[in-house]
Design a protein around this motif. Sequence first.
Motif, PDB file in Angstrom:
ATOM      1  N   ASP A  63       0.972  -1.204  -0.044  1.00  0.00           N
ATOM      2  CA  ASP A  63       0.037  -0.292   0.599  1.00  0.00           C
ATOM      3  C   ASP A  63       1.049   1.320   0.276  1.00  0.00           C
ATOM      4  O   ASP A  63       2.052   1.301   0.548  1.00  0.00           O
ATOM      5  CB  ASP A  63      -1.175  -0.024   1.012  1.00  0.00           C
ATOM      6  N   LEU A  64       0.125   2.601  -0.099  1.00  0.00           N
ATOM      7  CA  LEU A  64       1.139   3.700  -1.173  1.00  0.00           C
ATOM      8  C   LEU A  64       0.249   4.537  -0.229  1.00  0.00           C
ATOM      9  O   LEU A  64      -1.015   4.435  -0.315  1.00  0.00           O
ATOM     10  CB  LEU A  64       1.703   3.850  -2.130  1.00  0.00           C
ATOM     11  N   ALA A  65       0.517   5.208   0.993  1.00  0.00           N
ATOM     12  CA  ALA A  65      -0.071   6.431   1.611  1.00  0.00           C
ATOM     13  C   ALA A  65       0.017   7.937   0.530  1.00  0.00           C
ATOM     14  O   ALA A  65       1.010   8.131   0.531  1.00  0.00           O
ATOM     15  CB  ALA A  65       0.277   6.676   2.848  1.00  0.00           C
ATOM     16  N   LEU A  66      -1.103   8.495  -0.107  1.00  0.00           N
ATOM     17  CA  LEU A  66      -0.745   9.697  -0.979  1.00  0.00           C
ATOM     18  C   LEU A  66      -1.186  10.988   0.015  1.00  0.00           C
ATOM     19  O   LEU A  66      -2.737  10.933   1.269  1.00  0.00           O
ATOM     20  CB  LEU A  66      -2.037   9.391  -1.830  1.00  0.00           C
ATOM     21  N   THR A  67      -0.478  11.504   0.488  1.00  0.00           N
ATOM     22  CA  THR A  67      -0.438  12.599   1.368  1.00  0.00           C
ATOM     23  C   THR A  67      -2.087  13.882   0.551  1.00  0.00           C
ATOM     24  O   THR A  67      -0.523  14.071  -0.286  1.00  0.00           O
ATOM     25  CB  THR A  67       0.368  13.894   2.046  1.00  0.00           C
ATOM     26  N   SER A  68      -2.914  14.663   0.694  1.00  0.00           N
ATOM     27  CA  SER A  68      -3.520  15.922  -0.227  1.00  0.00           C
ATOM     28  C   SER A  68      -2.631  16.401  -0.026  1.00  0.00           C
ATOM     29  O   SER A  68      -1.840  17.259   0.822  1.00  0.00           O
ATOM     30  CB  SER A  68      -4.066  16.526   0.773  1.00  0.00           C
ATOM     31  N   GLY A  69      -2.425  17.252  -1.717  1.00  0.00           N
ATOM     32  CA  GLY A  69      -1.781  17.767  -1.526  1.00  0.00           C
ATOM     33  C   GLY A  69      -0.104  17.771  -2.430  1.00  0.00           C
ATOM     34  O   GLY A  69       1.138  18.867  -2.395  1.00  0.00           O
ATOM     35  N   ASN A  70       0.146  16.644  -1.950  1.00  0.00           N
ATOM     36  CA  ASN A  70       1.306  15.756  -2.048  1.00  0.00           C
ATOM     37  C   ASN A  70       1.032  15.210  -3.504  1.00  0.00           C
ATOM     38  O   ASN A  70       1.042  14.177  -3.270  1.00  0.00           O
ATOM     39  CB  ASN A  70       2.393  14.931  -0.902  1.00  0.00           C
ATOM     40  N   ALA A  71       2.092  15.396  -4.381  1.00  0.00           N
ATOM     41  CA  ALA A  71       2.466  14.183  -5.410  1.00  0.00           C
ATOM     42  C   ALA A  71       2.940  13.202  -6.124  1.00  0.00           C
ATOM     43  O   ALA A  71       2.451  12.513  -6.309  1.00  0.00           O
ATOM     44  CB  ALA A  71       2.173  14.600  -7.375  1.00  0.00           C
ATOM     45  N   SER A  72       4.113  13.317  -4.662  1.00  0.00           N
ATOM     46  CA  SER A  72       4.824  12.031  -4.810  1.00  0.00           C
ATOM     47  C   SER A  72       4.801  10.838  -3.648  1.00  0.00           C
ATOM     48  O   SER A  72       3.717  11.813  -2.606  1.00  0.00           O
ATOM     49  CB  SER A  72       5.853  12.433  -4.764  1.00  0.00           C
ATOM     50  N   ALA A  73       5.077  10.049  -3.546  1.00  0.00           N
ATOM     51  CA  ALA A  73       4.810   9.205  -2.888  1.00  0.00           C
ATOM     52  C   ALA A  73       6.389   8.165  -3.077  1.00  0.00           C
ATOM     53  O   ALA A  73       6.732   7.984  -4.374  1.00  0.00           O
ATOM     54  CB  ALA A  73       3.461   7.832  -2.936  1.00  0.00           C
ATOM     55  N   THR A  74       6.585   7.564  -1.731  1.00  0.00           N
ATOM     56  CA  THR A  74       8.047   6.232  -1.930  1.00  0.00           C
ATOM     57  C   THR A  74       7.835   4.875  -1.954  1.00  0.00           C
ATOM     58  O   THR A  74       6.232   4.520  -1.082  1.00  0.00           O
ATOM     59  CB  THR A  74       9.037   6.888  -0.969  1.00  0.00           C
ATOM     60  N   ILE A  75       8.573   3.628  -3.014  1.00  0.00           N
ATOM     61  CA  ILE A  75       7.734   2.527  -2.385  1.00  0.00           C
ATOM     62  C   ILE A  75       8.631   1.729  -1.454  1.00  0.00           C
ATOM     63  O   ILE A  75      10.160   2.257  -1.816  1.00  0.00           O
ATOM     64  CB  ILE A  75       7.712   1.419  -3.902  1.00  0.00           C
TER      65      ILE A  75
END
Length: 219
Positions: free
Chosen positions: A65-77
């Motif tokens: 699972d990847l957690a996306l944060t409001s206003g942040n387009a990036s995420a790390t695996i």
Amino acid sequence: MPTYTFTRTRAQLSAKILRTLGVADSTGACSPEDLAIVAEAMDMRLKELHALGILWWNVSGATTDLALTSGNASATIATTDFLFPVTMNLRVGTEDQHIEIIDHRTYQAIPNKSDTGEPEMVFVNGSACLFWPTPDANYTVKMTYEAIAADTESGSAPDVRTECLRALSSLIEGDLVDTFDVPEPKASRLVARASSAIQTIHALTQQRVESKTTAPDWY
């Protein structure tokens, strides 16, 4: 009673490879140093082959699972065995919405990367993910991925499908003809057999899907 289970450990395969290369002694025994050379060659080949193409699907249980944060387009695996993504889905309430996995050119062609909303596309660069539109809330992305082939262990079978064991052995034999100074013409025969082994692995590990009726196009 028929049986369908057949495995060979790394130690067994390594001994076979060294016998073929003419390195094992008259009793068939192999030195620890030579076995270590074969093990290294096998691990390097498994990592490379698995990245070159989908030689065998390694996705059983490969989910994160990847957690996306409001206003942040990036995420790390974060998972360490990640090779490349297979599917991504955005969890919205109790439903999963498909996210298209795109390449670098497609991502760069997006005119306004600051748009916000429910992410519809993702560009994956290594372990870094860039989503578009930028999340307008906190979301969870469910990802399945192709996992990196595991390192080999002496007493266990390599991380490869059973039907590929013979071809994998041939491949390693071809890789090591120079290391062990295999004489000609045997060295050329082993290298030629190794080239054919790559094609064999590709053929054996093609993904099988439901057959469909196709219309002939020769008339």
